[in-house]
Motif scaffolding. Structure first.
Motif, PDB file in Angstrom:
ATOM      1  N   VAL A  32       0.905  -1.152   0.056  1.00 17.72           N
ATOM      2  CA  VAL A  32      -0.121  -0.134  -0.059  1.00 17.72           C
ATOM      3  C   VAL A  32       0.930   1.076  -0.100  1.00 17.72           C
ATOM      4  CG1 VAL A  32      -1.914   1.167   1.346  1.00 17.72           C
ATOM      5  CG2 VAL A  32      -1.710  -1.186   1.262  1.00 17.72           C
ATOM      6  N   VAL A  33       0.536   2.046  -0.961  1.00 16.87           N
ATOM      7  CA  VAL A  33       1.420   3.554  -0.935  1.00 16.87           C
ATOM      8  C   VAL A  33       0.561   4.538  -0.924  1.00 16.87           C
ATOM      9  CG1 VAL A  33       2.855   4.804  -2.420  1.00 16.87           C
ATOM     10  CG2 VAL A  33       2.998   2.316  -2.590  1.00 16.87           C
ATOM     11  N   GLU A  34       0.844   5.360   0.272  1.00 17.28           N
ATOM     12  CA  GLU A  34      -0.055   6.364   0.698  1.00 17.28           C
ATOM     13  C   GLU A  34       0.384   7.574  -0.030  1.00 17.28           C
ATOM     14  OE1 GLU A  34      -1.174   7.080   4.515  1.00 17.28           O
ATOM     15  OE2 GLU A  34      -1.280   5.027   5.026  1.00 17.28           O
ATOM     16  N   GLN A  35      -0.526   8.088  -0.743  1.00 17.97           N
ATOM     17  CA  GLN A  35      -0.155   9.194  -1.653  1.00 17.97           C
ATOM     18  C   GLN A  35      -0.350  10.544  -0.893  1.00 17.97           C
ATOM     19  OE1 GLN A  35       1.410   8.884  -4.393  1.00 17.97           O
ATOM     20  NE2 GLN A  35       0.942   7.090  -5.110  1.00 17.97           N
ATOM     21  N   PRO A  36       0.194  11.753  -1.173  1.00 12.98           N
ATOM     22  CA  PRO A  36      -0.314  13.002  -0.408  1.00 12.98           C
ATOM     23  C   PRO A  36      -1.585  13.211  -0.688  1.00 12.98           C
ATOM     24  CG  PRO A  36       1.201  13.176  -2.256  1.00 12.98           C
ATOM     25  CD  PRO A  36       1.186  11.853  -2.135  1.00 12.98           C
ATOM     26  N   ILE A  37      -2.198  12.955  -1.933  1.00 16.81           N
ATOM     27  CA  ILE A  37      -3.620  13.144  -2.183  1.00 16.81           C
ATOM     28  C   ILE A  37      -4.161  12.216  -2.805  1.00 16.81           C
ATOM     29  CG2 ILE A  37      -5.351  14.584  -3.522  1.00 16.81           C
ATOM     30  CD1 ILE A  37      -3.364  16.961  -3.836  1.00 16.81           C
ATOM     31  N   GLU A  38      -5.246  11.586  -2.259  1.00 20.06           N
ATOM     32  CA  GLU A  38      -5.983  10.290  -2.724  1.00 20.06           C
ATOM     33  C   GLU A  38      -6.471  10.491  -4.036  1.00 20.06           C
ATOM     34  OE1 GLU A  38      -9.147   7.623  -0.973  1.00 20.06           O
ATOM     35  OE2 GLU A  38      -7.441   7.864   0.428  1.00 20.06           O
ATOM     36  N   PHE A  39      -5.710  10.506  -5.090  1.00 17.50           N
ATOM     37  CA  PHE A  39      -6.157  10.757  -6.415  1.00 17.50           C
ATOM     38  C   PHE A  39      -7.019   9.749  -7.079  1.00 17.50           C
ATOM     39  CE2 PHE A  39      -5.973  10.455 -10.980  1.00 17.50           C
ATOM     40  CZ  PHE A  39      -5.966  11.934 -11.532  1.00 17.50           C
ATOM     41  N   PRO A  40      -8.317  10.152  -7.315  1.00 20.30           N
ATOM     42  CA  PRO A  40      -9.416   9.134  -7.822  1.00 20.30           C
ATOM     43  C   PRO A  40      -9.278   8.790  -9.419  1.00 20.30           C
ATOM     44  CG  PRO A  40     -10.390  11.279  -7.247  1.00 20.30           C
ATOM     45  CD  PRO A  40      -8.975  11.642  -7.125  1.00 20.30           C
ATOM     46  N   HIS A  41      -8.370   7.828  -9.741  1.00 23.05           N
ATOM     47  CA  HIS A  41      -8.231   7.654 -11.159  1.00 23.05           C
ATOM     48  C   HIS A  41      -9.536   7.182 -11.847  1.00 23.05           C
ATOM     49  CE1 HIS A  41      -3.872   7.184 -10.280  1.00 23.05           C
ATOM     50  NE2 HIS A  41      -3.837   7.381 -11.792  1.00 23.05           N
ATOM     51  N   LYS A  42     -10.592   6.708 -10.834  1.00 22.11           N
ATOM     52  CA  LYS A  42     -11.922   6.272 -11.370  1.00 22.11           C
ATOM     53  C   LYS A  42     -12.482   7.353 -11.826  1.00 22.11           C
ATOM     54  CE  LYS A  42     -13.824   3.936  -8.254  1.00 22.11           C
ATOM     55  NZ  LYS A  42     -14.756   3.530  -6.810  1.00 22.11           N
ATOM     56  N   THR A  43     -12.626   8.654 -11.138  1.00 18.33           N
ATOM     57  CA  THR A  43     -13.459   9.647 -11.817  1.00 18.33           C
ATOM     58  C   THR A  43     -12.834  10.277 -13.042  1.00 18.33           C
ATOM     59  OG1 THR A  43     -13.366  10.200  -9.233  1.00 18.33           O
ATOM     60  CG2 THR A  43     -14.467  11.801 -10.909  1.00 18.33           C
ATOM     61  N   HIS A  44     -11.302  10.351 -13.133  1.00 19.49           N
ATOM     62  CA  HIS A  44     -10.751  11.054 -14.487  1.00 19.49           C
ATOM     63  C   HIS A  44     -10.726   9.863 -15.589  1.00 19.49           C
ATOM     64  CE1 HIS A  44      -9.268  13.436 -11.204  1.00 19.49           C
ATOM     65  NE2 HIS A  44      -9.080  14.200 -12.215  1.00 19.49           N
ATOM     66  N   ALA A  45     -10.301   8.580 -15.389  1.00 21.66           N
ATOM     67  CA  ALA A  45     -10.259   7.798 -16.616  1.00 21.66           C
ATOM     68  C   ALA A  45     -11.346   6.675 -16.842  1.00 21.66           C
ATOM     69  CB  ALA A  45      -8.932   6.987 -16.474  1.00 21.66           C
ATOM     70  N   GLY A  46     -12.205   6.555 -15.606  1.00 26.38           N
ATOM     71  CA  GLY A  46     -13.215   5.645 -15.773  1.00 26.38           C
ATOM     72  C   GLY A  46     -14.315   6.271 -17.004  1.00 26.38           C
ATOM     73  N   THR A  47     -14.960   5.012 -17.482  1.00 20.11           N
ATOM     74  CA  THR A  47     -15.773   5.545 -18.609  1.00 20.11           C
ATOM     75  C   THR A  47     -17.307   5.278 -18.432  1.00 20.11           C
ATOM     76  OG1 THR A  47     -15.294   3.114 -19.168  1.00 20.11           O
ATOM     77  CG2 THR A  47     -14.217   4.953 -20.542  1.00 20.11           C
ATOM     78  N   GLU A  48     -17.461   5.131 -17.020  1.00 16.14           N
ATOM     79  CA  GLU A  48     -18.987   4.858 -16.576  1.00 16.14           C
ATOM     80  C   GLU A  48     -19.875   6.368 -16.643  1.00 16.14           C
ATOM     81  OE1 GLU A  48     -19.265   2.350 -13.266  1.00 16.14           O
ATOM     82  OE2 GLU A  48     -18.102   1.054 -14.466  1.00 16.14           O
ATOM     83  N   PRO A  49     -20.989   6.334 -16.772  1.00 21.84           N
ATOM     84  CA  PRO A  49     -21.733   7.735 -16.597  1.00 21.84           C
ATOM     85  C   PRO A  49     -21.243   8.478 -15.161  1.00 21.84           C
ATOM     86  CG  PRO A  49     -23.364   5.699 -16.343  1.00 21.84           C
ATOM     87  CD  PRO A  49     -22.008   5.338 -16.912  1.00 21.84           C
ATOM     88  N   GLY A  50     -20.968   9.881 -15.708  1.00 16.09           N
ATOM     89  CA  GLY A  50     -20.306  10.538 -14.519  1.00 16.09           C
ATOM     90  C   GLY A  50     -19.126  10.474 -14.292  1.00 16.09           C
ATOM     91  N   GLN A  51     -18.347   9.691 -14.999  1.00 13.78           N
ATOM     92  CA  GLN A  51     -16.845   9.509 -15.200  1.00 13.78           C
ATOM     93  C   GLN A  51     -16.328  10.334 -16.374  1.00 13.78           C
ATOM     94  OE1 GLN A  51     -16.076   5.462 -14.396  1.00 13.78           O
ATOM     95  NE2 GLN A  51     -16.249   5.510 -12.101  1.00 13.78           N
ATOM     96  N   MET A  52     -15.033  10.771 -16.298  1.00 14.02           N
ATOM     97  CA  MET A  52     -14.596  11.661 -17.301  1.00 14.02           C
ATOM     98  C   MET A  52     -14.091  10.770 -18.762  1.00 14.02           C
ATOM     99  SD  MET A  52     -15.306  14.296 -15.935  1.00 14.02           S
ATOM    100  CE  MET A  52     -14.777  15.515 -16.970  1.00 14.02           C
ATOM    101  N   GLY A  53     -13.843   9.575 -18.300  1.00 19.01           N
ATOM    102  CA  GLY A  53     -13.139   8.908 -19.558  1.00 19.01           C
ATOM    103  C   GLY A  53     -11.871   9.386 -20.335  1.00 19.01           C
ATOM    104  N   ILE A  54     -10.744  10.100 -19.586  1.00 18.28           N
ATOM    105  CA  ILE A  54      -9.946  10.739 -20.253  1.00 18.28           C
ATOM    106  C   ILE A  54      -8.836   9.795 -20.356  1.00 18.28           C
ATOM    107  CG2 ILE A  54      -7.852  12.601 -19.763  1.00 18.28           C
ATOM    108  CD1 ILE A  54      -9.761  13.782 -17.705  1.00 18.28           C
ATOM    109  N   ASN A  55      -8.035  10.094 -21.803  1.00 14.67           N
ATOM    110  CA  ASN A  55      -6.931   9.023 -22.014  1.00 14.67           C
ATOM    111  C   ASN A  55      -5.835   9.175 -21.009  1.00 14.67           C
ATOM    112  OD1 ASN A  55      -4.443   8.163 -23.571  1.00 14.67           O
ATOM    113  ND2 ASN A  55      -5.716   8.323 -25.258  1.00 14.67           N
TER     114      ASN A  55
END
Lengths: 281, 208
Positions: free
Chosen positions: B46-69
């Motif tokens: 487990v690597v604790e990051q300074p900010i818990e970055f949500p990859h899900k919100t940025h790269a996810g493709t489900e509705p409400g998620q951004m689907g960024i490359n």
């Protein structure tokens, strides 16, 4: 190596190497030409190699025991064999000696753990992670160009902050492993990757070794022997040296190109060009 | 009687703990490179990051998620050995304009770093040993640009489905045998051909 790979490449794996036109259809076969007439024995190649390949400076005491870690060294010859030098006032003859990247390498067959083997582009590789330090390879090398880490050199050779000078593309070797000249494989891999992305072969002159780059008289030429148009391939052809022959037939006996210890049938990848001396003057 | 009740309670709690341990197929934060019996999917440390970055919100493709490359932020993957961690101004380039999430705790943290003019000290998750030479460029060029496979799949070969994670976790073994298992497969050379080839099988391609 998987079984499928073994079956697929059976014919190339079982053949006696090297054979005629072994690299004809291949992309790469790295080779070198060293012109001894141009070499002034200045040691720039050795220095460049120390900087490029993270070679530790072992110190006076270890050096006197023959434990120096120079992958390329300048050998000095004052006379032929046991005879006295004819012209001592003219100084020594120099010969840069580095791993000859033999096609039929004596070191490869004696490694008990397969740490050294032949790469598809004709290099004699050394994988430090596998090496257990049996030193058989060094004992079997007729050129004595394999160097053993007798001590844990890194802390001594690069005290803080000198570790900043280390090349991140080359592993810092620890105690108990064998090492040798790699033909600056980190540069070759980078050039090959770049060329593959651009969908071409590495061009002549695109990549060179640290020693060839540093040589002030351009005595060292490095290139791809599989590419007929490369400078190295032309020089090999001009000197009538064939990679797969242990005895070269030359049309002119004044031709200078030769390979060291050819009669041992190691088939080295480095051609030396003999020095010309004016014996009358 | 009281002693008995206590004994029963202790036993019950032990049983609960055991069953919980058995139900969990792998231990989170196990030793590096540890593998489950079924394959190569033990989670890395487990690597604790300074900010818990949500990859899900940025790269996810489900509705409400951004689907960024993936390569919008990890720009160097297509042209360098390393994929690169985006600079703070890359985050700010978008987040300055997104008013709706400005008072969320993670975004507040992001703005704090921006105002302090400090880079975010992200930590490395997929850390290969120093003696390994890995090239992102060749893998991305081959599978994404030549073969036109979807980017989330291509990155996922080694990084797992980061698009469904918050902070990235190591889900693949990244061991030598695991690399070789893929290099031995026949891969199509590009999208318009049936010609296949393997990955390099040469020690010096990856070992420094």
């Amino acid at each position: 190596m998987s079984l499928s790979n073994l079956i697929k490449n059976w014919s190339t794996l079982r053949v006696k190497r090297p054979y005629e036109d072994q690299y004809k259809d291949k992309d790469y076969k790295w080779a070198m030409v060293i012109d001894l007439d141009a070499c002034t024995g200045c040691n720039a190649c050795t220095t460049a190699c120390y900087a490029e390949n993270n070679l530790p400076v072992v110190g006076k005491e270890a050096f006197s025991k023959g434990q120096a870690m120079h992958w390329i060294r300048i050998e000095r010859y004052w006379g032929e064999g046991d005879e006295l030098p004819k012209f001592p006032d003219r100084g020594a003859q120099f010969l840069p000696m580095l791993c000859q990247q033999c096609e039929s390498a004596p070191c490869e067959v004696v490694c008990p753990v397969g740490a050294t083997h032949h790469t598809p582009d004709g290099l004699n590789s050394q994988v430090y992670n596998r090496c257990i330090g049996s030193r058989y390879c060094s004992a079997n090398c007729p050129y004595k160009v394999r160097y053993f880490n007798w001590w844990q050199y890194p802390e001594r050779a690069w005290p803080n902050p000198l570790e900043q000078q280390l090349n991140p593309d080359v592993t810092v070797r620890s105690k108990g492993v064998m090492e040798k000249c790699t033909f600056c494989v980190q540069r070759l891999v980078e050039a090959k990757n770049r060329a593959r992305t651009e969908g071409r072969r590495v061009e002549d002159g695109e990549v060179t070794t640290a020693c060839a780059q540093a040589c002030p008289t351009s005595a060292i030429t490095f290139g791809n022997l599989a590419d007929n148009k490369s400078q190295v391939a032309k020089m090999w052809a001009r000197q009538q040296v064939d990679l797969a022959k242990d005895k070269q037939e030359k049309s002119d006996e004044n031709m200078r190109g030769y390979r060291i210890f050819e009669d041992l049938r190691t088939y080295p990848s480095i051609v030396y060009m003999e020095r010309i001396r004016d014996l009358q003057a | 009687m009281k002693v008995h009740i206590r004994k029963i309670l202790v036993w019950l709690s032990l049983c609960c703990l055991c069953s919980a341990a058995l139900a969990e197929p792998f231990v989170q934060g196990g030793p590096i490179g540890s593998q489950t019996e079924g394959g190569f999917d033990a989670l890395g440390p487990v690597v604790e990051q300074p900010i818990e970055f949500p990859h899900k919100t940025h790269a996810g493709t489900e509705p409400g998620q951004m689907g960024i490359n993936c390569m919008y932020c990890h720009t160097y993957a297509r042209r360098s050995n390393v994929s690169g961690i985006p600079r703070l101004d890359k985050c700010m380039g978008c987040h300055k304009m997104i008013e709706s999430v400005k008072d969320k705790p993670r975004i507040k943290k992001l703005f704090e770093y921006w105002e302090k003019k400090e880079p975010i000290p992200w930590k490395k998750v997929h850390d290969l040993p120093d003696f390994v030479r890995f090239n992102h460029e060749r893998h991305i060029q081959r599978f994404y640009f030549s073969e036109h496979r979807p980017v989330r799949e291509v990155c996922g070969y080694c990084h797992g489905d980061v698009g469904s994670m918050t902070t990235a976790r190591r889900v693949k073994a990244l061991s030598m045998g695991w690399c070789v298992s893929c290099h031995q497969k026949d891969h199509l050379e590009n999208a318009n051909t049936t010609k296949t080839s393997n990955g390099p099988n040469d020690c010096w391609q990856c070992h420094k």
